[in-house]
Design a protein around this motif. Structure first.
Motif, PDB file in Angstrom:
ATOM      1  N   GLN A 286      34.824  76.354  45.396  1.00  0.00           N
ATOM      2  CA  GLN A 286      33.518  76.496  45.685  1.00  0.00           C
ATOM      3  C   GLN A 286      32.777  75.657  44.690  1.00  0.00           C
ATOM      4  O   GLN A 286      32.978  75.467  43.326  1.00  0.00           O
ATOM      5  CB  GLN A 286      33.209  77.863  45.636  1.00  0.00           C
ATOM      6  CG  GLN A 286      33.635  78.742  46.853  1.00  0.00           C
ATOM      7  CD  GLN A 286      33.243  78.292  47.664  1.00  0.00           C
ATOM      8  OE1 GLN A 286      31.763  78.679  48.311  1.00  0.00           O
ATOM      9  NE2 GLN A 286      34.156  77.834  48.957  1.00  0.00           N
ATOM     10  N   THR A 287      31.304  75.021  45.068  1.00  0.00           N
ATOM     11  CA  THR A 287      30.547  74.404  44.407  1.00  0.00           C
ATOM     12  C   THR A 287      29.080  74.926  44.591  1.00  0.00           C
ATOM     13  O   THR A 287      28.908  75.078  45.744  1.00  0.00           O
ATOM     14  CB  THR A 287      30.676  73.062  44.303  1.00  0.00           C
ATOM     15  OG1 THR A 287      29.799  72.452  43.205  1.00  0.00           O
ATOM     16  CG2 THR A 287      30.290  72.321  45.536  1.00  0.00           C
ATOM     17  N   SER A 288      28.438  74.901  43.639  1.00  0.00           N
ATOM     18  CA  SER A 288      26.883  75.057  43.982  1.00  0.00           C
ATOM     19  C   SER A 288      26.289  73.430  43.890  1.00  0.00           C
ATOM     20  O   SER A 288      26.690  72.686  43.588  1.00  0.00           O
ATOM     21  CB  SER A 288      26.049  75.855  42.769  1.00  0.00           C
ATOM     22  OG  SER A 288      26.509  77.055  42.687  1.00  0.00           O
ATOM     23  N   THR A 289      25.135  73.397  44.788  1.00  0.00           N
ATOM     24  CA  THR A 289      24.456  72.219  44.967  1.00  0.00           C
ATOM     25  C   THR A 289      22.897  72.544  44.848  1.00  0.00           C
ATOM     26  O   THR A 289      22.338  73.594  44.873  1.00  0.00           O
ATOM     27  CB  THR A 289      24.676  71.689  46.473  1.00  0.00           C
ATOM     28  OG1 THR A 289      24.432  72.426  47.307  1.00  0.00           O
ATOM     29  CG2 THR A 289      26.239  71.280  46.442  1.00  0.00           C
ATOM     30  N   CYS A 290      22.369  71.388  44.633  1.00  0.00           N
ATOM     31  CA  CYS A 290      20.962  71.322  44.717  1.00  0.00           C
ATOM     32  C   CYS A 290      20.199  70.324  45.176  1.00  0.00           C
ATOM     33  O   CYS A 290      20.325  69.193  44.515  1.00  0.00           O
ATOM     34  CB  CYS A 290      20.278  71.728  43.249  1.00  0.00           C
ATOM     35  SG  CYS A 290      18.571  72.286  43.160  1.00  0.00           S
ATOM     36  N   HIS A 291      19.548  70.158  46.560  1.00  0.00           N
ATOM     37  CA  HIS A 291      18.880  68.851  47.263  1.00  0.00           C
ATOM     38  C   HIS A 291      17.943  68.507  46.045  1.00  0.00           C
ATOM     39  O   HIS A 291      17.109  69.339  45.465  1.00  0.00           O
ATOM     40  CB  HIS A 291      18.443  69.345  48.386  1.00  0.00           C
ATOM     41  CG  HIS A 291      17.999  68.138  49.229  1.00  0.00           C
ATOM     42  ND1 HIS A 291      16.803  67.708  49.095  1.00  0.00           N
ATOM     43  CD2 HIS A 291      18.663  67.327  49.951  1.00  0.00           C
ATOM     44  CE1 HIS A 291      16.561  66.564  49.763  1.00  0.00           C
ATOM     45  NE2 HIS A 291      17.764  66.510  50.369  1.00  0.00           N
ATOM     46  N   VAL A 292      17.624  67.613  46.032  1.00  0.00           N
ATOM     47  CA  VAL A 292      16.504  66.783  45.128  1.00  0.00           C
ATOM     48  C   VAL A 292      15.297  67.318  45.689  1.00  0.00           C
ATOM     49  O   VAL A 292      14.511  67.675  44.573  1.00  0.00           O
ATOM     50  CB  VAL A 292      16.515  65.290  45.266  1.00  0.00           C
ATOM     51  CG1 VAL A 292      16.122  64.762  46.790  1.00  0.00           C
ATOM     52  CG2 VAL A 292      15.652  64.666  44.221  1.00  0.00           C
TER      53      VAL A 292
END
Length: 322
Positions: free
Chosen positions: A199-205
């Motif tokens: 799993q990974t967290s992500t954050c769109h610009v």
């Protein structure tokens, strides 16, 4: 209001300038080259020529500003120790000094979860997560030291300082993470570490920008806030979709995590001792950030700032295809 931005020609900086201009703010942005000046001008900001070494440029840029967003940093996996400290630590201190001298009301600093690399696995980390005694790599080390200075400066000369920590910034216009992955795929060097099924967290610009604006308005002084797109996603599945949106077929090759760690350790040692030109093909800090689970909890930003993360992954991927 008047806002001064460092790192305005970068991926986050340009989107931030556009958002500030859309809501009617006057924006100035530090620009260390003609190319950078053109980029920030195109985004809608007034360029202020200089860099983080230039205290006079920082003072001139912040004069009359109510807010500062500090997004500039050396974001690399390898390089001279002096450069990392000069830009990430000393440069941040100069930004703080200039902001205090200019009587700026609020400074928002773009931090990173990378500062925790070298400690325990970053799994469901919140803002109380402890910094390791010996961070793994110069980027994690210097970004942690920079954040420490930002938070310690809160309240000095009336300055409110706030930190946001987006995890795995992505989206259309990315100039760092995805281009590097694509380059390694096309050269045949890319392998999924341990299969990539974690799993990974992500954050769109766009969500990073949302968090920055909210932190500027509502962030508690001296506090840090994680930002994400919401629930985590499988790393391999998400990167595969990003590659597909960029017209690149994801590779199938894999390497066991233990093997990758040994190779990275040997490579880093060889590059330091010999030394060799360029940089090692593998880095232990990179393996920790994209070769295993890294998930963070943004409940604090949602509760205190009213952060939502309006850009969904589906919408962000569609934007990349467009």
């Amino acid at each position: 209001m008047r806002v001064f931005v460092t790192g305005g020609s970068g991926f986050v900086g340009k989107r931030l300038i556009e958002a500030l201009k859309t809501r009617g703010d006057e924006v100035r942005a530090l620009a260390r080259s003609d190319k950078a000046a053109g980029a920030v001008r195109e985004a809608g900001a007034e360029p202020v020529r200089g860099d983080l070494d230039d205290a006079e440029a920082l003072r001139r840029g912040m004069e009359g500003c109510e807010a500062v967003v500090h997004a500039a940093a050396t974001v690399k996996t390898w390089g001279p120790r002096e450069e990392f400290f000069r830009v990430n630590v000393e440069g941040t201190q100069r930004v703080l000094d200039a902001a205090r001298a200019a009587k700026v009301k609020v400074l928002v600093h773009v931090g990173t979860e990378a500062m925790f690399v070298g400690g325990r696995p970053i799994v469901e980390a919140d803002e109380s997560w402890p910094r390791p005694e010996k961070p793994l790599g110069l980027y994690p080390l210097t970004k942690g030291l920079a954040e420490e200075r930002v938070r310690a400066a809160n309240g000095q000369d009336g300055l409110r300082t706030v930190v946001v920590r987006p995890r795995f910034i992505w989206g259309k216009g990315d100039m760092a993470v995805l281009p590097e992955i694509i380059a390694k795929v096309r050269s045949g060097q890319f392998r999924w570490i341990g299969g990539g099924h974690y799993q990974t967290s992500t954050c769109h610009v766009a969500n990073v920008v949302e968090g920055l604006l909210l932190a500027m308005e509502k962030g508690r002084g001296g506090e840090a806030y994680f930002l994400t797109d919401g629930p985590p996603v499988e790393f391999r599945a998400f990167v595969t979709r990003m590659l597909d949106a960029s017209g690149v077929k994801a590779p199938e090759g894999e390497v066991p995590r233990a093997v990758a760690h040994v190779l990275a350790t040997v490579a880093e040692t060889a590059w330091r001792v010999l030394p060799l030109e360029g940089e090692p093909p593998l880095h232990r800090s990179v393996l920790k950030l994209i070769g295993e689970e890294v998930t963070v909890n943004d409940a604090k930003a949602r509760a205190e700032l009213g952060y939502v993360g309006h850009m969904t992954r589906e919408a962000g991927l569609a934007e990349m295809r467009g």
